[in-house]
Write a protein that holds these residues in place. Structure first.
Motif, short mmCIF file in Angstrom:
data_model
loop_
_atom_site.label_atom_id
_atom_site.label_comp_id
_atom_site.label_asym_id
_atom_site.label_seq_id
_atom_site.Cartn_x
_atom_site.Cartn_y
_atom_site.Cartn_z
N UNK A 1 37.45 25.40 31.91
CA UNK A 1 36.90 24.78 33.12
C UNK A 1 35.56 24.15 32.79
N UNK A 2 35.28 23.02 33.39
CA UNK A 2 34.01 22.33 33.13
C UNK A 2 32.82 23.12 33.66
N UNK A 3 31.64 22.77 33.16
CA UNK A 3 30.40 23.43 33.57
C UNK A 3 30.13 23.25 35.06
N UNK A 4 30.69 22.22 35.66
CA UNK A 4 30.42 21.98 37.08
C UNK A 4 31.34 22.77 38.01
N UNK A 5 32.22 23.60 37.45
CA UNK A 5 33.05 24.50 38.26
C UNK A 5 32.41 25.89 38.17
N UNK A 6 31.84 26.35 39.27
CA UNK A 6 31.22 27.67 39.34
C UNK A 6 32.31 28.74 39.42
N UNK B 1 34.10 25.43 43.06
CA UNK B 1 33.85 26.85 42.77
C UNK B 1 35.15 27.64 42.88
N UNK B 2 35.24 28.67 42.05
CA UNK B 2 36.33 29.63 42.11
C UNK B 2 35.69 31.01 42.16
N UNK B 3 35.98 31.74 43.23
CA UNK B 3 35.42 33.08 43.40
C UNK B 3 36.55 34.08 43.20
N UNK B 4 36.38 34.91 42.18
CA UNK B 4 37.38 35.91 41.83
C UNK B 4 36.90 37.25 42.35
N UNK B 5 37.74 37.94 43.11
CA UNK B 5 37.43 39.28 43.59
C UNK B 5 38.40 40.25 42.94
N UNK B 6 37.85 41.18 42.17
CA UNK B 6 38.66 42.22 41.52
C UNK B 6 38.74 43.40 42.48
N UNK B 7 39.96 43.88 42.70
CA UNK B 7 40.18 44.96 43.67
C UNK B 7 40.81 46.14 42.93
N UNK B 8 39.96 47.07 42.47
CA UNK B 8 40.50 48.25 41.78
C UNK B 8 41.01 49.27 42.79
N UNK B 9 41.91 50.16 42.38
CA UNK B 9 42.45 51.15 43.30
C UNK B 9 41.49 52.32 43.55
N UNK B 10 40.45 52.41 42.73
CA UNK B 10 39.46 53.48 42.83
C UNK B 10 38.15 52.94 42.26
#
Length: 148
Positions: free
Chosen positions: A121-126, A89-98
């Motif tokens: 990325x393959x289907x097995x990578x969340x 799994x790869x968890x992306x967190x977007x951090x906006x300034x506002x």
């Protein structure tokens, strides 16, 4: 497109170079890293590729809306799976300034879905996209950018 060159340095360490440029990255297999050593592993580079690709497609919209992309950040957290050993799994967190409006987030998420790295990325990578709410006064005005 320049080729990526890989040069072994021994003991699980290698150097990646791009074409004829002097740009390079030192990489070490996770199993070979000493305690406290901070060197990219091959799977860290996959997470970095995803993050930079997502940011690149976000940047187009942010600039169109009149926002400064350098005020935005994102992080990518990698989770490994055991059998077989791979990125789970790869968890992306977007951090906006506002705070962003729901419509802005939706448009950015649609753009991020077009990222070639994400599509590769393959289907097995969340891959999960999260939004962090800004904390306190970032010193950046939250005026709406044009075009929305």
């Amino acid at each position: 497109m320049d080729a990526v060159h890989v040069q072994g340095l021994g003991q699980g360490t290698f150097c990646l170079g791009l074409g004829d440029s002097e740009a390079f990255i030192r990489v070490r297999a996770m199993a070979q890293q000493a305690v406290g050593e901070r060197v990219f592993s091959p799977t860290d580079l996959v997470a970095a590729a995803l993050g930079s690709c997502l940011f690149a497609v976000m940047e187009v919209l942010l600039e169109r809306w009149g926002y400064n992309p350098s005020d935005f950040r994102l992080t990518v957290k990698k989770e490994m799976a055991d059998v077989p050993r791979r990125i789970g799994a790869l968890t992306v967190t977007v951090i906006p300034p506002f705070p962003l409006e729901a419509l802005e987030k939706k448009k950015l998420e649609r753009a991020m879905a077009l990222c070639p790295v994400k599509k590769s990325l393959g289907q097995d990578v969340r891959v999960t996209i999260l939004w962090e709410e800004p904390h306190g006064d970032s010193g950046i005005e939250s005026a709406k950018g044009p075009g929305l």
